[in-house]
Design a protein around this motif. Sequence first.
Motif, mmCIF file in Angstrom:
data_model
loop_
_atom_site.group_PDB
_atom_site.id
_atom_site.type_symbol
_atom_site.label_atom_id
_atom_site.label_comp_id
_atom_site.label_asym_id
_atom_site.label_seq_id
_atom_site.Cartn_x
_atom_site.Cartn_y
_atom_site.Cartn_z
ATOM 1 N N GLU A 178 16.204 -32.760 -36.348
ATOM 2 C CA GLU A 178 14.991 -33.415 -35.858
ATOM 3 C C GLU A 178 14.383 -32.582 -34.733
ATOM 4 O OE1 GLU A 178 15.743 -37.778 -35.246
ATOM 5 O OE2 GLU A 178 17.711 -37.175 -36.046
ATOM 6 N N ILE A 179 13.110 -32.288 -34.857
ATOM 7 C CA ILE A 179 12.385 -31.537 -33.839
ATOM 8 C C ILE A 179 11.495 -32.516 -33.088
ATOM 9 C CG2 ILE A 179 10.880 -29.584 -33.360
ATOM 10 C CD1 ILE A 179 13.468 -28.751 -34.738
ATOM 11 N N LEU A 180 11.838 -32.781 -31.839
ATOM 12 C CA LEU A 180 11.094 -33.741 -31.025
ATOM 13 C C LEU A 180 10.453 -33.034 -29.840
ATOM 14 C CD1 LEU A 180 13.682 -36.682 -30.795
ATOM 15 C CD2 LEU A 180 11.963 -36.257 -32.579
ATOM 16 N N ALA A 181 9.383 -33.614 -29.336
ATOM 17 C CA ALA A 181 8.746 -33.121 -28.110
ATOM 18 C C ALA A 181 8.373 -34.324 -27.251
ATOM 19 C CB ALA A 181 7.510 -32.292 -28.434
ATOM 20 N N TYR A 182 8.637 -34.199 -25.958
ATOM 21 C CA TYR A 182 8.267 -35.224 -24.984
ATOM 22 C C TYR A 182 7.586 -34.548 -23.807
ATOM 23 C CZ TYR A 182 10.521 -39.413 -26.866
ATOM 24 O OH TYR A 182 10.825 -40.511 -27.635
ATOM 25 N N ASP A 183 6.568 -35.206 -23.258
ATOM 26 C CA ASP A 183 5.991 -34.673 -22.039
ATOM 27 C C ASP A 183 6.628 -35.359 -20.835
ATOM 28 O OD1 ASP A 183 4.762 -37.143 -21.719
ATOM 29 O OD2 ASP A 183 2.722 -36.387 -21.815
ATOM 30 N N THR A 184 6.188 -35.000 -19.653
ATOM 31 C CA THR A 184 6.766 -35.534 -18.428
ATOM 32 C C THR A 184 5.665 -35.893 -17.443
ATOM 33 O OG1 THR A 184 7.014 -33.249 -17.645
ATOM 34 C CG2 THR A 184 8.976 -34.303 -18.559
ATOM 35 N N THR A 185 6.000 -36.768 -16.537
ATOM 36 C CA THR A 185 5.143 -37.046 -15.392
ATOM 37 C C THR A 185 5.645 -36.182 -14.244
ATOM 38 O OG1 THR A 185 4.777 -39.315 -16.128
ATOM 39 C CG2 THR A 185 4.295 -38.811 -13.822
ATOM 40 N N VAL A 186 4.772 -35.326 -13.710
ATOM 41 C CA VAL A 186 5.193 -34.330 -12.725
ATOM 42 C C VAL A 186 4.350 -34.451 -11.461
ATOM 43 C CG1 VAL A 186 5.434 -31.852 -12.247
ATOM 44 C CG2 VAL A 186 5.903 -32.729 -14.550
ATOM 45 N N THR A 187 5.023 -34.425 -10.309
ATOM 46 C CA THR A 187 4.362 -34.245 -9.026
ATOM 47 C C THR A 187 5.047 -33.071 -8.341
ATOM 48 O OG1 THR A 187 5.812 -35.628 -7.642
ATOM 49 C CG2 THR A 187 4.079 -36.763 -8.879
ATOM 50 N N GLU A 188 4.624 -32.768 -7.131
ATOM 51 C CA GLU A 188 5.284 -31.692 -6.402
ATOM 52 C C GLU A 188 6.684 -32.088 -5.949
ATOM 53 O OE1 GLU A 188 2.874 -33.818 -3.154
ATOM 54 O OE2 GLU A 188 2.868 -33.568 -5.340
ATOM 55 N N LYS A 189 7.036 -33.379 -6.116
ATOM 56 C CA LYS A 189 8.333 -33.869 -5.636
ATOM 57 C C LYS A 189 9.268 -34.358 -6.724
ATOM 58 C CE LYS A 189 6.548 -35.293 -1.119
ATOM 59 N NZ LYS A 189 6.404 -36.409 -0.154
ATOM 60 N N ASP A 190 8.756 -34.565 -7.948
ATOM 61 C CA ASP A 190 9.648 -35.085 -8.986
ATOM 62 C C ASP A 190 9.138 -34.757 -10.384
ATOM 63 O OD1 ASP A 190 7.532 -36.844 -9.315
ATOM 64 O OD2 ASP A 190 8.590 -38.571 -8.525
ATOM 65 N N ILE A 191 9.999 -35.014 -11.370
ATOM 66 C CA ILE A 191 9.666 -34.855 -12.781
ATOM 67 C C ILE A 191 10.438 -35.909 -13.556
ATOM 68 C CG2 ILE A 191 11.342 -32.954 -12.874
ATOM 69 C CD1 ILE A 191 9.823 -31.931 -15.378
ATOM 70 N N VAL A 192 9.726 -36.682 -14.404
ATOM 71 C CA VAL A 192 10.321 -37.811 -15.114
ATOM 72 C C VAL A 192 9.881 -37.772 -16.572
ATOM 73 C CG1 VAL A 192 10.512 -40.331 -15.204
ATOM 74 C CG2 VAL A 192 10.253 -39.181 -12.993
ATOM 75 N N LEU A 193 10.811 -38.067 -17.484
ATOM 76 C CA LEU A 193 10.478 -38.154 -18.904
ATOM 77 C C LEU A 193 9.380 -39.184 -19.112
ATOM 78 C CD1 LEU A 193 11.664 -37.015 -21.688
ATOM 79 C CD2 LEU A 193 12.712 -39.276 -21.900
ATOM 80 N N ASN A 194 8.378 -38.837 -19.940
ATOM 81 C CA ASN A 194 7.237 -39.726 -20.110
ATOM 82 C C ASN A 194 7.130 -40.253 -21.531
ATOM 83 O OD1 ASN A 194 4.843 -41.097 -19.526
ATOM 84 N ND2 ASN A 194 3.565 -39.314 -19.920
ATOM 85 N N ARG A 195 6.512 -39.501 -22.441
ATOM 86 C CA ARG A 195 6.220 -40.042 -23.765
ATOM 87 C C ARG A 195 6.359 -38.977 -24.839
ATOM 88 N NH1 ARG A 195 1.392 -38.289 -25.664
ATOM 89 N NH2 ARG A 195 0.086 -37.186 -24.146
#
Length: 229
Positions: free
Chosen positions: A205-222
Amino acid sequence: MKYSQTVKGIFVKRLNRFIAEVLINDQLEKVHVKNTGRLKELLLEKAEVALTAAENPNRKTKYSLIAVKKGDRWINIDSQVPNEVVFEGLIKGKISELGKPSLAKKEVTFGNSRFDLYFEKNGEKGFIEVKGVTLEDGGVAMFPDAPTSRGTKHILEMKEAVHAGYRGIILFLIQMNGCHTFTPNEKMDKAFADACREAAVNGVEILAYDTTVTEKDIVLNRPVKAVLD
């Protein structure tokens, strides 16, 4: 994932794969670049960047470069965080294709291979190999930004795990938000793109997810649509 002790600066130039010069509080500092990729479209003179202070006071470089601002969004370039971001998302059940596993581990060996993550759920066992993505053009995220025989090897090894009865996933973590599509960068590395297609035909399975990024953190998004052709 949240960083501690972050500061902002202005990028000056890259000296080599590992070291760059950045203006921090009007002082020119040599900083560690936490990504050996080319990053030519990001590490531009006068770009706003984010850095984290080194925990070791005796380290030669006081700061590590972790993110670059492109337009109005931050792009995380820390090549050490994708595994941690995906692992956090996995154990919280944020990867919709998997749900919340009963067991999750990092760095698990299969034969002569070592995959980034291992999981179990409802009697199913599987592996996840994570690839961090920093290259984007017109809303299309691409990997790699430089030829990667090692990356191709990982893709083909995952195919063998699937043949052995495991669930196999290659997850491309886009270290920014705002992309609508992910695709292998065939112009940069055709062998890698071919390996992705071959793996997909063989049950990986080939999946892709983007992230929510600021200068202080990075979190899995959608999830983001992955196009292999």
